[in-house]
Scaffold this motif. Structure first.
Motif, PDB file in Angstrom:
ATOM      1  N   GLY A  44       1.345   1.235  11.162  1.00  0.00           N
ATOM      2  CA  GLY A  44       1.529   0.923   9.739  1.00  0.00           C
ATOM      3  C   GLY A  44       1.358   2.148   8.865  1.00  0.00           C
ATOM      4  O   GLY A  44       0.893   3.197   9.328  1.00  0.00           O
ATOM      5  N   GLY A  45       1.712   2.004   7.589  1.00  0.00           N
ATOM      6  CA  GLY A  45       1.583   3.111   6.651  1.00  0.00           C
ATOM      7  C   GLY A  45       0.146   3.589   6.533  1.00  0.00           C
ATOM      8  O   GLY A  45      -0.138   4.786   6.611  1.00  0.00           O
ATOM      9  N   ALA A  46      -0.775   2.641   6.355  1.00  0.00           N
ATOM     10  CA  ALA A  46      -2.181   3.021   6.172  1.00  0.00           C
ATOM     11  C   ALA A  46      -2.703   3.759   7.401  1.00  0.00           C
ATOM     12  O   ALA A  46      -3.492   4.702   7.279  1.00  0.00           O
ATOM     13  CB  ALA A  46      -3.031   1.783   5.888  1.00  0.00           C
ATOM     14  N   VAL A 105      -1.701   7.273   7.191  1.00  0.00           N
ATOM     15  CA  VAL A 105      -2.534   7.983   6.214  1.00  0.00           C
ATOM     16  C   VAL A 105      -3.903   8.281   6.835  1.00  0.00           C
ATOM     17  O   VAL A 105      -4.450   9.377   6.694  1.00  0.00           O
ATOM     18  CB  VAL A 105      -2.655   7.168   4.903  1.00  0.00           C
ATOM     19  CG1 VAL A 105      -3.656   7.808   3.954  1.00  0.00           C
ATOM     20  CG2 VAL A 105      -1.290   7.040   4.228  1.00  0.00           C
ATOM     21  N   TYR A 128      -1.397   4.908  -4.658  1.00  0.00           N
ATOM     22  CA  TYR A 128      -1.637   3.867  -3.653  1.00  0.00           C
ATOM     23  C   TYR A 128      -1.330   4.454  -2.289  1.00  0.00           C
ATOM     24  O   TYR A 128      -0.235   4.940  -2.053  1.00  0.00           O
ATOM     25  CB  TYR A 128      -0.747   2.637  -3.920  1.00  0.00           C
ATOM     26  CG  TYR A 128      -1.030   1.498  -2.966  1.00  0.00           C
ATOM     27  CD1 TYR A 128      -1.971   0.514  -3.288  1.00  0.00           C
ATOM     28  CD2 TYR A 128      -0.392   1.409  -1.736  1.00  0.00           C
ATOM     29  CE1 TYR A 128      -2.258  -0.528  -2.401  1.00  0.00           C
ATOM     30  CE2 TYR A 128      -0.675   0.377  -0.851  1.00  0.00           C
ATOM     31  CZ  TYR A 128      -1.603  -0.583  -1.194  1.00  0.00           C
ATOM     32  OH  TYR A 128      -1.895  -1.616  -0.315  1.00  0.00           O
ATOM     33  N   HIS A 129      -2.342   4.394  -1.402  1.00  0.00           N
ATOM     34  CA  HIS A 129      -2.141   4.958  -0.059  1.00  0.00           C
ATOM     35  C   HIS A 129      -2.536   3.988   1.042  1.00  0.00           C
ATOM     36  O   HIS A 129      -2.711   4.397   2.188  1.00  0.00           O
ATOM     37  CB  HIS A 129      -2.932   6.265   0.066  1.00  0.00           C
ATOM     38  CG  HIS A 129      -2.525   7.300  -0.938  1.00  0.00           C
ATOM     39  ND1 HIS A 129      -1.357   8.029  -0.825  1.00  0.00           N
ATOM     40  CD2 HIS A 129      -3.105   7.700  -2.102  1.00  0.00           C
ATOM     41  CE1 HIS A 129      -1.251   8.851  -1.865  1.00  0.00           C
ATOM     42  NE2 HIS A 129      -2.298   8.670  -2.655  1.00  0.00           N
ATOM     43  N   GLU A 179       1.753  10.930  -4.168  1.00  0.00           N
ATOM     44  CA  GLU A 179       3.056  10.305  -3.930  1.00  0.00           C
ATOM     45  C   GLU A 179       4.036  11.113  -4.770  1.00  0.00           C
ATOM     46  O   GLU A 179       3.752  11.382  -5.938  1.00  0.00           O
ATOM     47  CB  GLU A 179       3.056   8.855  -4.412  1.00  0.00           C
ATOM     48  CG  GLU A 179       2.177   7.924  -3.620  1.00  0.00           C
ATOM     49  CD  GLU A 179       1.951   6.621  -4.382  1.00  0.00           C
ATOM     50  OE1 GLU A 179       2.805   5.729  -4.290  1.00  0.00           O
ATOM     51  OE2 GLU A 179       0.925   6.507  -5.078  1.00  0.00           O
ATOM     52  N   ASP A 194       2.694  11.766   0.437  1.00  0.00           N
ATOM     53  CA  ASP A 194       2.813  10.409   0.984  1.00  0.00           C
ATOM     54  C   ASP A 194       4.196   9.866   0.624  1.00  0.00           C
ATOM     55  O   ASP A 194       4.456   9.464  -0.510  1.00  0.00           O
ATOM     56  CB  ASP A 194       1.699   9.515   0.414  1.00  0.00           C
ATOM     57  CG  ASP A 194       1.744   8.103   0.990  1.00  0.00           C
ATOM     58  OD1 ASP A 194       2.777   7.727   1.578  1.00  0.00           O
ATOM     59  OD2 ASP A 194       0.752   7.374   0.833  1.00  0.00           O
ATOM     60  N   ILE A 216       5.616   7.300   2.137  1.00  0.00           N
ATOM     61  CA  ILE A 216       5.730   5.986   2.778  1.00  0.00           C
ATOM     62  C   ILE A 216       6.677   5.070   2.009  1.00  0.00           C
ATOM     63  O   ILE A 216       7.466   4.347   2.604  1.00  0.00           O
ATOM     64  CB  ILE A 216       4.314   5.388   2.992  1.00  0.00           C
ATOM     65  CG1 ILE A 216       3.630   6.171   4.118  1.00  0.00           C
ATOM     66  CG2 ILE A 216       4.364   3.887   3.289  1.00  0.00           C
ATOM     67  CD1 ILE A 216       2.164   5.886   4.329  1.00  0.00           C
TER      68      ILE A 216
HETATM   69  C1  LIG Z   1       2.847   5.272  -0.918  1.00  0.00           C
HETATM   70  C2  LIG Z   1       2.236   4.316   0.056  1.00  0.00           C
HETATM   71  N1  LIG Z   1       1.329   4.765   0.940  1.00  0.00           N
HETATM   72  C3  LIG Z   1       0.775   3.937   1.844  1.00  0.00           C
HETATM   73  C4  LIG Z   1       1.092   2.604   1.890  1.00  0.00           C
HETATM   74  C5  LIG Z   1       0.453   1.704   2.918  1.00  0.00           C
HETATM   75  O1  LIG Z   1       1.377   1.291   3.855  1.00  0.00           O
HETATM   76  P1  LIG Z   1       1.130  -0.054   4.689  1.00  0.00           P
HETATM   77  O2  LIG Z   1       1.189  -1.188   3.718  1.00  0.00           O
HETATM   78  O3  LIG Z   1       2.224  -0.074   5.712  1.00  0.00           O
HETATM   79  O4  LIG Z   1      -0.221   0.079   5.315  1.00  0.00           O
HETATM   80  C6  LIG Z   1       2.030   2.094   0.979  1.00  0.00           C
HETATM   81  C7  LIG Z   1       2.400   0.663   0.977  1.00  0.00           C
HETATM   82  O5  LIG Z   1       2.950   0.117   0.074  1.00  0.00           O
HETATM   83  C8  LIG Z   1       2.614   2.970   0.033  1.00  0.00           C
HETATM   84  O6  LIG Z   1       3.508   2.539  -0.861  1.00  0.00           O
END
Ligand SMILES: Cc1ncc(COP(=O)(O)O)c(C=O)c1O
Length: 459
Positions: free
Chosen positions: A117-119, A122, A146-147, A228, A261, A263
């Motif tokens: 996943g994104g998180a 990170v 938002y990360h 971001e 970031d 994502i």
């Molecule tokens: C810029 C950014 N970083 C990290 C994330 C986290 O990703 P995830 O929801 O897949 O954990 C998001 C999710 O919306 C995001 O927009």
């Protein structure tokens, strides 16, 4: 979904057995969908909903994009499962594609590391940084950034709301005002501000008493700045053109790493592979996820410049997740990178973005409750306000979303719904992320649907 269970029964089961904690129920009752295609979702009554949100940009290339789905399906029929300690060619070729395409853009050699996943990507980037900076754990991040929501990611995501019930885990970032020029933190105007936000950041390094720098050791307490390139959940806010190059000069001076970031903004949402390409700076680390597989499989990753991620510095076992570079995800990711090469998205996204932005600006001229409209490529913001064109109107934005979800907006004798998402520092901005494959007719339809919704809401 099993057809013999009706919508009412399903919602009752959901209310009884599903945790609400793993999702966001913006609408009550939550909406059930049955199928999807291109820019469209269809509910259980088969009503069409034009999607201007595309799973928070996880499906940039359209629902069920056949070119990407074909590679996923081929992998499914041949080798869908493999432990990540072994290799499949799709993993190697995907890492090669991302690393070489990134090198073309930023002129730097690097390597790619996968996760789910994104998180998690990170989190992995934080490990890379702490490792490279000998355990230094303090980060800068933006207000409104938002990360992700793991315990670690919540420390660099500005909203206290995401931390309030859990206490602290590690080091909370130092949050710096984002260049949100429509509502400048310092109350200034972009035309005459002289980038005061950057000046204020620079000031932090002026004396040791501001708590950031040891001038005698010429060392800062901070390892990296998480940014971001265009603030996403924060409301699709683009910084002014020279912002990042000015910020980066300060970061370089003090040896602070720049983490980009991507994502939400990566994979051509803004008309570039990496949105940071618009701003002429070279990140040290890039995180990506979402549209890497066009939403077919959760796969995420980190690109880091070579010196941070060599096998000597970041050896096998530095971090691991069972599904990290799984064959279905890497096959879909590779197909996405090949899709990008086959289609001139740079041109089409720029042209479609300009068209949609202009059409929304026409709406803005007719409706004073549309306070701010802006966009880069197909990442477009519409900020809803009171009739003065400035005071944030979250209630109006919420009402529009509720009405849009009813699926009964009539245009030329046909009924539609509209999928919208709200973001922004004041939760009053529509963050438009249409499929990059959206047609001009679909963009025109969006304008008609949105205007009909404004009328319905009496504004
Ligand atoms: C810029 C950014 N970083 C990290 C994330 C986290 O990703 P995830 O929801 O897949 O954990 C998001 C999710 O919306 C995001 O927009």
């Amino acid at each position: 979904m099993t057809k013999c269970i009706d919508e009412k029964e399903l919602l009752a089961l959901e209310a009884k057995y599903c945790s609400y904690g793993d999702t966001v129920h913006y609408i009550d009752p939550p909406k059930l969908f049955e199928r999807c295609d291109g820019s469209w979702l269809y509910d259980v009554q088969d009503r069409p909903y034009l999607d201007l949100q595309m799973w928070y940009s996880a499906v940039n290339f359209g629902y069920r994009n056949s070119e990407i789905a074909a590679a996923h399906d081929e992998q499914m029929s041949r080798m869908p499962q493999l432990a990540c300690q072994y290799l499949n060619k799709e993993k190697i070729l995907l890492a090669t594609e991302i690393a070489t395409e990134t090198e073309k853009r930023f002129g730097m050699k690097g390597r790619v590391h996968f996760n789910v996943g994104g998180a998690q990507a990170v989190e992995d980037s934080m490990k890379l940084i702490r490792n490279f900076r000998n355990g230094k754990s303090l980060m800068f991040a933006f207000m409104g950034g938002y990360h992700g929501r793991t315990l670690g990611c919540s420390e660099i995501t500005s909203s206290y709301r995401y931390r309030r019930r859990y206490g602290h885990f590690g080091s909370r970032a130092s949050f710096i005002p984002y260049p949100y020029c429509y509502r400048c933190f310092y109350g200034l105007k972009r035309e005459s501000c002289g980038y005061e936000c950057v000046n204020q950041f620079e000031k932090l390094f002026e004396t040791e008493y501001y708590g950031v720098l040891d001038p005698k050791a010429k060392e800062t307490e901070f390892a990296a700045f998480y940014v971001e390139p265009i603030q996403a959940t924060g409301g699709y806010i683009a910084p002014p053109p020279e912002y990042f190059s000015k910020l980066d000069k300060i970061l370089k001076r003090y040896n602070i790493l720049l983490v980009d970031d991507e994502i939400q903004m990566g994979f051509y949402r803004t008309g570039k592979l990496w949105a940071m390409e618009h701003f002429g700076v070279k990140p040290d680390v890039i995180t990506f996820a979402k549209s890497l597989t066009n939403g077919l499989n959760p796969l995420s990753g980190v690109w880091a410049k070579e010196e941070m991620i060599t096998p000597e510095i970041f050896p096998a076992g530095s971090t691991h997740s069972t599904f990290s570079s799984n064959p279905l995800g890497t096959a879909a990711g590779l197909a996405t990178m090949q899709y990008i090469k086959r289609h001139d998205l740079e041109t089409s996204v720029r042209e479609k973005g300009e068209y949609l932005l202009n059409r929304i600006r026409e709406l803005q001229a007719r409706h004073t409750v549309i306070g701010d409209v802006d966009g880069v490529g197909l990442a477009i913001r519409i900020e809803m306000t009171k009739a003065d064109g400035f005071a944030p109107d979250k209630a109006l934005a919420d009402k529009i979303v509720d009405e849009a979800m009813k699926g009964d907006i009539e245009v030329k004798g046909k009924k539609y719904g509209l999928v919208l998402d709200i973001g922004g520092h004041y939760k009053n901005a529509f963050t438009l992320a249409p499929a990059l494959t959206i047609s001009y007719e679909e963009m025109d339809l969006f304008i008609e649907l949105f205007e009909a919704l404004l009328k319905r809401c009496g504004v």
